[in-house]
Design a protein around this motif. Structure first.
Motif, PDB file in Angstrom:
ATOM      1  N   ARG A   1       8.933  -1.398  -0.927  1.00 27.72           N
ATOM      2  CA  ARG A   1       8.870  -1.259  -2.583  1.00 27.72           C
ATOM      3  C   ARG A   1       8.930  -2.942  -3.137  1.00 27.72           C
ATOM      4  O   ARG A   1       8.356  -3.204  -3.597  1.00 27.72           O
ATOM      5  CB  ARG A   1       8.813   0.030  -2.748  1.00 27.72           C
ATOM      6  N   LYS A   2      10.073  -2.706  -2.537  1.00 28.52           N
ATOM      7  CA  LYS A   2      10.617  -3.724  -3.442  1.00 28.52           C
ATOM      8  C   LYS A   2      10.683  -5.031  -2.659  1.00 28.52           C
ATOM      9  O   LYS A   2      10.267  -6.679  -3.670  1.00 28.52           O
ATOM     10  CB  LYS A   2      12.728  -3.867  -3.267  1.00 28.52           C
ATOM     11  N   LEU A   3      10.252  -5.376  -1.482  1.00 30.83           N
ATOM     12  CA  LEU A   3      10.606  -6.194  -1.374  1.00 30.83           C
ATOM     13  C   LEU A   3       8.790  -7.259  -0.670  1.00 30.83           C
ATOM     14  O   LEU A   3       8.515  -8.354  -1.527  1.00 30.83           O
ATOM     15  CB  LEU A   3      11.041  -6.473   0.915  1.00 30.83           C
ATOM     16  N   PHE A   4       8.574  -6.343  -0.230  1.00 32.29           N
ATOM     17  CA  PHE A   4       6.657  -6.228  -0.328  1.00 32.29           C
ATOM     18  C   PHE A   4       5.857  -6.247  -0.881  1.00 32.29           C
ATOM     19  O   PHE A   4       4.498  -6.596  -1.188  1.00 32.29           O
ATOM     20  CB  PHE A   4       5.955  -5.561   0.924  1.00 32.29           C
ATOM     21  N   ALA A   5       5.964  -5.956  -2.286  1.00 26.62           N
ATOM     22  CA  ALA A   5       5.074  -5.031  -3.702  1.00 26.62           C
ATOM     23  C   ALA A   5       4.516  -4.508  -3.078  1.00 26.62           C
ATOM     24  O   ALA A   5       3.791  -3.252  -2.348  1.00 26.62           O
ATOM     25  CB  ALA A   5       5.860  -6.340  -4.935  1.00 26.62           C
ATOM     26  N   PHE A   6       3.038  -4.844  -3.216  1.00 32.50           N
ATOM     27  CA  PHE A   6       1.645  -4.312  -2.904  1.00 32.50           C
ATOM     28  C   PHE A   6       0.932  -5.097  -1.421  1.00 32.50           C
ATOM     29  O   PHE A   6      -0.066  -4.643  -1.322  1.00 32.50           O
ATOM     30  CB  PHE A   6       1.023  -5.117  -4.341  1.00 32.50           C
ATOM     31  N   ASP A   7       1.893  -5.787  -1.196  1.00 37.48           N
ATOM     32  CA  ASP A   7       1.850  -6.247   1.194  1.00 37.48           C
ATOM     33  C   ASP A   7       1.920  -5.132   1.119  1.00 37.48           C
ATOM     34  O   ASP A   7       3.112  -4.806   1.387  1.00 37.48           O
ATOM     35  CB  ASP A   7       2.403  -7.898   1.412  1.00 37.48           C
ATOM     36  N   ASP A   8       0.829  -5.405   2.927  1.00 36.77           N
ATOM     37  CA  ASP A   8       1.419  -4.420   3.843  1.00 36.77           C
ATOM     38  C   ASP A   8       2.439  -5.318   4.710  1.00 36.77           C
ATOM     39  O   ASP A   8       2.167  -5.953   5.736  1.00 36.77           O
ATOM     40  CB  ASP A   8       0.276  -3.786   4.457  1.00 36.77           C
ATOM     41  N   PRO A   9       3.172  -4.161   4.309  1.00 35.79           N
ATOM     42  CA  PRO A   9       4.599  -5.769   5.569  1.00 35.79           C
ATOM     43  C   PRO A   9       4.265  -5.048   6.671  1.00 35.79           C
ATOM     44  O   PRO A   9       4.833  -5.639   7.792  1.00 35.79           O
ATOM     45  CB  PRO A   9       5.701  -4.300   4.939  1.00 35.79           C
ATOM     46  N   LEU A  10       4.025  -4.275   7.512  1.00 33.05           N
ATOM     47  CA  LEU A  10       3.422  -4.701   8.680  1.00 33.05           C
ATOM     48  C   LEU A  10       3.144  -5.747   9.520  1.00 33.05           C
ATOM     49  O   LEU A  10       2.044  -5.980   9.033  1.00 33.05           O
ATOM     50  CB  LEU A  10       2.364  -3.033   8.801  1.00 33.05           C
ATOM     51  N   GLY A  11       3.725  -6.003  10.460  1.00 36.08           N
ATOM     52  CA  GLY A  11       3.279  -7.195  10.983  1.00 36.08           C
ATOM     53  C   GLY A  11       3.881  -8.999  10.124  1.00 36.08           C
ATOM     54  O   GLY A  11       3.870  -9.701  10.533  1.00 36.08           O
ATOM     55  N   LEU A  12       4.550  -8.181   9.052  1.00 34.70           N
ATOM     56  CA  LEU A  12       4.711  -9.501   8.500  1.00 34.70           C
ATOM     57  C   LEU A  12       6.310  -9.578   8.817  1.00 34.70           C
ATOM     58  O   LEU A  12       7.032  -8.630   9.091  1.00 34.70           O
ATOM     59  CB  LEU A  12       4.695  -8.994   6.784  1.00 34.70           C
ATOM     60  N   ASP A  13       6.930 -10.963   8.160  1.00 34.03           N
ATOM     61  CA  ASP A  13       8.268 -10.893   8.384  1.00 34.03           C
ATOM     62  C   ASP A  13       9.600 -11.361   7.551  1.00 34.03           C
ATOM     63  O   ASP A  13       8.878 -11.132   6.783  1.00 34.03           O
ATOM     64  CB  ASP A  13       8.166 -12.623   9.293  1.00 34.03           C
ATOM     65  N   VAL A  14      10.576 -10.299   7.746  1.00 43.07           N
ATOM     66  CA  VAL A  14      11.255 -10.684   7.019  1.00 43.07           C
ATOM     67  C   VAL A  14      12.571 -11.912   7.023  1.00 43.07           C
ATOM     68  O   VAL A  14      12.916 -11.691   8.707  1.00 43.07           O
ATOM     69  CB  VAL A  14      12.266  -9.425   6.707  1.00 43.07           C
TER      70      VAL A  14
END
Lengths: 228, 432
Positions: free
Chosen positions: B170-183
Motif C-alpha cells: 500500500r505504502k510503496l506502490f499505492a495504486f499500482d499492482d506490485p507483482l512483477g515490479l521492481d523495488v
C-alpha cells in the motif's frame, strides 16, 4: 349462631418470674349485627381482649370461635389470613401509612389478599366515597384532618368485608364534632348489619351500643343489655 | 396479581429510599466501588488473556525462538576499541540444530536488516528485510494473498526477488499492482513475486473498539522477505559504527533461528536440549531462547496477581458495602416498626414483610450495581489509555457484576427483613 364465641379464655403474661393474669376465663358470645361496647378501667384487660379478638395474639387457654372456626390455636400465617379477611381494625391513632395516599391505604388489606390492582382500586374508591372522601382520593394522610384520617381508616377496615369490626377508642384523638361524625358513620355500619366491637372509655359511645361489657381485673364484671 | 404486588413493593421501596436520598446514596457507595473493581478486574484479566493468546498466535505455540542478544561489554583492555566484535547466531548453529536434533521439524534461520526501499522516484520507505528460507511460512502466521512466497529455486540461485507484506504494498506502490515490479533496496533491484499479509494479531479490542497496532520504534512500515542466500551475498554482515571518533564493528550472521516441533509437549524438553547444544557452540551468552508457551504462562501469572489484588479490593468493598446496607436497613426497619405493625394487623404474613424489606434492600444494591457498572466500564478505558494495557469488557462480566450486587442485597438484606417480619404485631402497633 354467635359470630364471636369465647369460652373460658385466659391470657397470662410472663413478666420476669411473675405471672400476670390479664384475662381470666372470660366467656362472651356476640351475635351477628350486634354493636358491643367493651368498657373498663385501665388494666382491666380491655386491650388484651381486643388483641385476642383481633387475632393479634393467642390465648394461654380457652377457645375462641370466630364465625364458627376455632382460631385460638392457629399458626402465624393462618392468623394473618384471618386478620386480613375477617377482621376490620379501627385504631385510636388512625394508623394510616404516611407514604400512601387515601386510595392506596384503603387498598392495603386487599393487596395482601391478592386482589388485582384494578379491582381493589375501584373498590377502594367506592369505600372512600361512602365515608365522604370523594374529593380526597389522592391525598396523603398528612394532608387530612384527624376526622378525615379516621374515615379513611374505617373505609380500610371495610375493604375485605370483614365478619367483625374492632375499634379501639375510635374517637379518642378527635374533637367532639369529628367524633360525632365518626360515631354517625359507625352507627350507619351497625344499621347496615355489621358486627361492631368498640373498646372505649366514652360513655356516649357506650350509650349507643346494644350491649356493654364491663371488664374488671381480667373478668367480665357485668353485662348491660341496652336492647329495648 | 403478582405484578401488582411487585409494582406496589417497588413503588413503596422507591418512595422510602427517595425520602432518604442522601442516606441511600451514601449507603450504595460500597457496592458501587465493589462492582467497579469487579468489572475492572475482569476487563484487565480478559485483556491480558487475549493479549497472551494473540502473542501465541503470533509466535506459535509449537515454536522455539532463539534470538541473538548482544553480550555484555568486556572491559578487559581499554585500548582495543577498534576491534571487531563478533557474536550471535551463525549459519553453523542452524546447521547443527538441523543435523543433531531430530525433534526439530522445521529450522528456519532468519536474518533481519533495517533498510529503506524505493519504487521509481517515490519517497523512500523504512522497511525491515527478512532474509529467510521458503519454510518461513511454517513458523509464522503469514498468509500469501497474491503471487507466491520464496521458493527453493530463489534460494538456490540467490535470485533478486522479494515478497512484500500488504502494508508495504500500500505504502510503496499505492495504486499500482506490485507483482512483477521492481523495488530498489540498498542499490539493487528486487522483483516482487508475492504479497503476504499477517494473520490478524495486533488488533486488540478495547473498551472503545479497536486499538491500532503499535507502530515500531524506527517507523518501519513492514517486512520485505528475500532469500537468505541473496541476503547473505548482498548485505554485509559487518556493521560499522562511529562514535566519539572511534570506529567499532559488529559482525552478526543471524538474528533469529526459529525451531518448530510437532506438539507443544515437546517444546519445553527441546528448550533444554537447545540450550545445551548452543552452550557448547558459544563461548559467550549471546543468545536467548524464547518459548512462546512460557510467555503465555507468564501472562497467566501476571493476570492472576492482578485478579487477586482487584478481587480482594472488590471483596472488601462489597463486604463493607453490604454491612453498611444492612446497618441502614436495620435502622429503616426500626423507624418503620409501626408501619410493620399496621401491615401485620391488616393481614400481611411474615413472608410479605420479608419480601417488602428484601426488595427494598435489593433495589438499593441493584441501583449501586448499575452505577458501579457505569463507572466500572469507564475505568478499563482509563487503564488502557494511561496504563497501556489492553482491556476487554465482556457482557458476561456485566451480568456477573449485576448478579453480585443482587447477591449482596439478598445476603445483607435477609437479616433486617427477618427481624422486621418477626416483630410482635401488638408491640409494633404500640410503637411511637
Amino acid at each position: 349462631m354467635a359470630v364471636v364465641d369465647i369460652r373460658k379464655l385466659s391470657k397470662t403474661y410472663q413478666l420476669g418470674s411473675v405471672q400476670v393474669p390479664a384475662l381470666q376465663e372470660v366467656d362472651l358470645q356476640i351475635e351477628p349485627g350486634q354493636f358491643v361496647a367493651v368498657m373498663g378501667p385501665s388494666g382491666s384487660g380491655k386491650s388484651t381482649l381486643l388483641n385476642l379478638l383481633g387475632c393479634l395474639d393467642r390465648p394461654t387457654s380457652g377457645r375462641y370461635y370466630l364465625g364458627g372456626e376455632d382460631v385460638s390455636r392457629l399458626d402465624d400465617d393462618r392468623l394473618s389470613l384471618i386478620r386480613g379477611k375477617r377482621i376490620g381494625f379501627i385504631f385510636q391513632s388512625y394508623n394510616l401509612i404516611g407514604q400512601l395516599n387515601v386510595v392506596e391505604n384503603i387498598q392495603l388489606p386487599m393487596f395482601y389478599q391478592g386482589f388485582s390492582e384494578q379491582a381493589s382500586a375501584e373498590h377502594a374508591e367506592q369505600l372512600a366515597v361512602t365515608v365522604g372522601l370523594a374529593d380526597r382520593l389522592k391525598h396523603r394522610p398528612s394532608e387530612l384532618s384527624g376526622g378525615q384520617q379516621q374515615r379513611v381508616a374505617i373505609a380500610r377496615a371495610l375493604a375485605n368485608d370483614p365478619v367483625i369490626i374492632l375499634a379501639d377508642e375510635p374517637t379518642g384523638n378527635l374533637d367532639s364534632a369529628s367524633g360525632a361524625e365518626i360515631l354517625a358513620i359507625l352507627g350507619r355500619l351497625h344499621t347496615a348489619g355489621k358486627t361492631l366491637i368498640i373498646v372505649t372509655h366514652d360513655t356516649e359511645i357506650a350509650a349507643r351500643a346494644q350491649r356493654i361489657v364491663q371488664l374488671l381485673d381480667g373478668q367480665v364484671e357485668e353485662e348491660l343489655d341496652n336492647r329495648d | 396479581m403478582f405484578l401488582f404486588r411487585l409494582k406496589h413493593i417497588i413503588r413503596l421501596g422507591v418512595k422510602s429510599l427517595w425520602m432518604h436520598r442522601l442516606r441511600s446514596t451514601l449507603t450504595t457507595l460500597g457496592i458501587v466501588f465493589g462492582v467497579c473493581s469487579v468489572i475492572a478486574m475482569l476487563a484487565i484479566g480478559e485483556g491480558a488473556s487475549r493479549e497472551a493468546q494473540d502473542a501465541i498466535v503470533q509466535l506459535g505455540s509449537t515454536n522455539l525462538i532463539i534470538e541473538t542478544v548482544k553480550p555484555p561489554e568486556e572491559k578487559t583492555d581499554t585500548g582495543n576499541r577498534q576491534g571487531m566484535k563478533e557474536y550471535g547466531l551463525t549459519y553453523d548453529d542452524a546447521e547443527s540444530i538441523r543435523n543433531t536434533i531430530p525433534d526439530a521439524q522445521v529450522v528456519v534461520p532468519i536474518r533481519e536488516i533495517d533498510q529503506k526501499a524505493r519504487y521509481l522516484t517515490r519517497p523512500e520507505v523504512a522497511i525491515k528485510i527478512i532474509g529467510t528460507i521458503p519454510w518461513y511460512t511454517e513458523i509464522s502466521p503469514i498468509r500469501v494473498i497474491r503471487g507466491r512466497f520464496l521458493s527453493s529455486v530463489d534460494l538456490q540461485y540467490r535470485l533478486a526477488v522479494c515478497v512484500i507484506d500488504d502494508h508495504i504494498a500500500r505504502k510503496l506502490f499505492a495504486f499500482d499492482d506490485p507483482l512483477g515490479l521492481d523495488v530498489k533496496i540498498h542499490g539493487s533491484y528486487y522483483r516482487v513475486v508475492g504479497i503476504v499479509s499477517k494473520a490478524r494479531h495486533s488488533e486488540m479490542t478495547g473498551a472503545f473498539g479497536t486499538i491500532p497496532a503499535p507502530v515500531s520504534q524506527s517507523g518501519v512500515v513492514g517486512n520485505v522477505y528475500i532469500p537468505l542466500t541473496t541476503a547473505r551475498c548482498r548485505f554485509p554482515e559487518l556493521d560499522y559504527r562511529f562514535s566519539g571518533g572511534n570506529r567499532s564493528a559488529e559482525k552478526v550472521e543471524l538474528q533469529k533461528i526459529t525451531v518448530k516441533v510437532d506438539s507443544s509437549e515437546q517444546v519445553l524438553p527441546l528448550r533444554d536440549i537447545l540450550d545445551a547444544l548452543l552452550a557448547r557452540l558459544h563461548k559467550k551468552q549471546d543468545y536467548n531462547i524464547v518459548v512462546p508457551l512460557e510467555l503465555l504462562r507468564q501472562a497467566a501469572r501476571t493476570r492472576r496477581i492482578f485478579s487477586i489484588v482487584l478481587g480482594s479490593i472488590a471483596a472488601i468493598s462489597l463486604l463493607v458495602g453490604g454491612i453498611g446496607i444492612m446497618n441502614i436497613m436495620l435502622a429503616t426497619v426500626s423507624e418503620r416498626t409501626r408501619e410493620i405493625g399496621i401491615r401485620r394487623a391488616l393481614g400481611a404474613r411474615k413472608r410479605d414483610i420479608i419480601v417488602q424489606f428484601l426488595s427494598e434492600t435489593l433495589l438499593l444494591t441493584l441501583a449501586g450495581g448499575v452505577i458501579g457498572i457505569i463507572l466500572g466500564s469507564l475505568i478499563p478505558s482509563l487503564v488502557t489509555y494511561f496504563g497501556n494495557m489492553p482491556t476487554v469488557i465482556t457482557s458476561a462480566s456485566l451480568v456477573l457484576a449485576f448478579g453480585i450486587s443482587a447477591a449482596v442485597g439478598i445476603t445483607f438484606g435477609l437479616y433486617p427483613a427477618y427481624r422486621a417480619a418477626n416483630m410482635d404485631p401488638i408491640e409494633s402497633l404500640r410503637h411511637e
